[in-house]
Enzyme design. Structure first.
Site, PDB file in Angstrom:
ATOM      1  N   ASP A 141      -2.581   0.469   8.203  1.00 34.18           N
ATOM      2  CA  ASP A 141      -1.381   1.281   7.979  1.00 34.18           C
ATOM      3  C   ASP A 141      -0.245   0.958   8.962  1.00 34.18           C
ATOM      4  OD1 ASP A 141      -2.764   2.592   5.935  1.00 34.18           O
ATOM      5  OD2 ASP A 141      -3.514   4.144   7.278  1.00 34.18           O
ATOM      6  N   HIS A 173       0.723   5.168   1.426  1.00 28.90           N
ATOM      7  CA  HIS A 173      -0.045   5.975   2.378  1.00 28.90           C
ATOM      8  C   HIS A 173       0.577   7.371   2.442  1.00 28.90           C
ATOM      9  CE1 HIS A 173      -2.518   6.829   5.866  1.00 28.90           C
ATOM     10  NE2 HIS A 173      -1.446   7.355   6.436  1.00 28.90           N
ATOM     11  N   ASN A 187       0.855  -1.190   0.000  1.00 29.65           N
ATOM     12  CA  ASN A 187       0.000   0.000   0.000  1.00 29.65           C
ATOM     13  C   ASN A 187       0.887   1.234   0.000  1.00 29.65           C
ATOM     14  OD1 ASN A 187      -2.436   1.545   0.265  1.00 29.65           O
ATOM     15  ND2 ASN A 187      -1.987   1.795   2.455  1.00 29.65           N
ATOM     16  N   SER A 203       4.576   6.885   2.369  1.00 31.38           N
ATOM     17  CA  SER A 203       5.216   5.631   2.773  1.00 31.38           C
ATOM     18  C   SER A 203       4.633   4.480   1.973  1.00 31.38           C
ATOM     19  CB  SER A 203       4.951   5.336   4.257  1.00 31.38           C
ATOM     20  OG  SER A 203       5.350   6.413   5.075  1.00 31.38           O
TER      21      SER A 203
END
Ligand code: GAR
Length: 209
Positions: free
Chosen positions: A144, A108, A106, A135
């Site tokens: 996260d 973020h 992912n 990030s």
């Protein structure tokens, strides 16, 4: 190249950055599917224009598990080896994340561990931070919170608005994400990485006498 499915919910500019990076000579990944929980997500159109398979499955009226199962089936049917979240604004069910553990990334918009969740730019400005950023991290069931693989820093100006800052963070993301994905999917072929993991494993084993 490694086959990746990209999940999006919005404009998909990070997906576009990944897609055009994947078209460069020697790129270690290719996008086999762009999937979205939003039927008219802008990024789906761009993917179609570029001849990438797309899948749209609105989440409304489906349980989280059922929705994730449909997304997962589409990724599997496309032959995806990795799932890359790019502005995918749905929390994934724990079962889905466990089944793909180590194979979901992912991006973020904050310097994790700071500002998990939403409104990251406004929160960084309100806190008086000198920098925010983006990030790339591995996805784990806790939001996260997975291992951070790479970060890019973006300066905050005193007159910044959350929108203006978000736009600059995206510019940084477009550089960061393709590179981080390329590095990550290549690790399995990297002898130094494998050696380091073997050493880690040896250190983690209890000593025997
Ligand atoms: C990006 O800034 C990404 O970091 C963020 O959404 C934006 C998507 O933009 N993701 C999150 O906030 C995830 N919680 P894009 O659709 O133009 O790539």
């Amino acid at each position: 190249p490694a086959k990746i499915a990209v999940f999006i919910s919005g404009t998909g500019t990070n997906m576009a950055a990944l897609l055009y990076a994947s078209r460069l000579e020697g790129a270690p990944f290719e996008i086999v599917l762009v999937a979205s929980n939003v039927a008219d997500a802008g990024g789906l159109e761009l993917a179609r224009i570029e001849g990438i398979a797309t899948f749209a499955h609105p989440h409304k009226g489906h349980s989280r598990e059922d929705h994730d199962a449909a997304m997962e089936q589409a990724a599997k049917d496309a032959g995806a080896q990795f799932i890359v979240l790019a502005g995918y604004m749905r929390i994934l069910s724990e079962g889905f994340v466990r089944r793909w553990e180590g194979r979901i990334l992912n991006i973020h918009p904050s310097l994790l561990p700071k500002y998990k969740g939403l409104d990251t730019h406004a929160r960084a400005i309100a806190a008086g931070d000198s920098h925010c950023g983006a990030s790339v991290h591995l996805v784990t069931p806790e939001l996260d919170s997975g291992e951070v693989l790479a970060q890019a820093k973006v300066a905050i100006a005193s007159e910044d608005t959350p929108e203006g800052l978000a736009a600059r963070v995206k510019l940084a993301e477009h550089q960061l994400y393709p590179r981080a994905v390329a590095e990550y999917v290549s690790r399995g072929n990297d002898p130094e990485y494998l050696l380091a993991r073997v050493r880690e494993l040896a250190l983690a084993l209890p000593e025997t006498h």
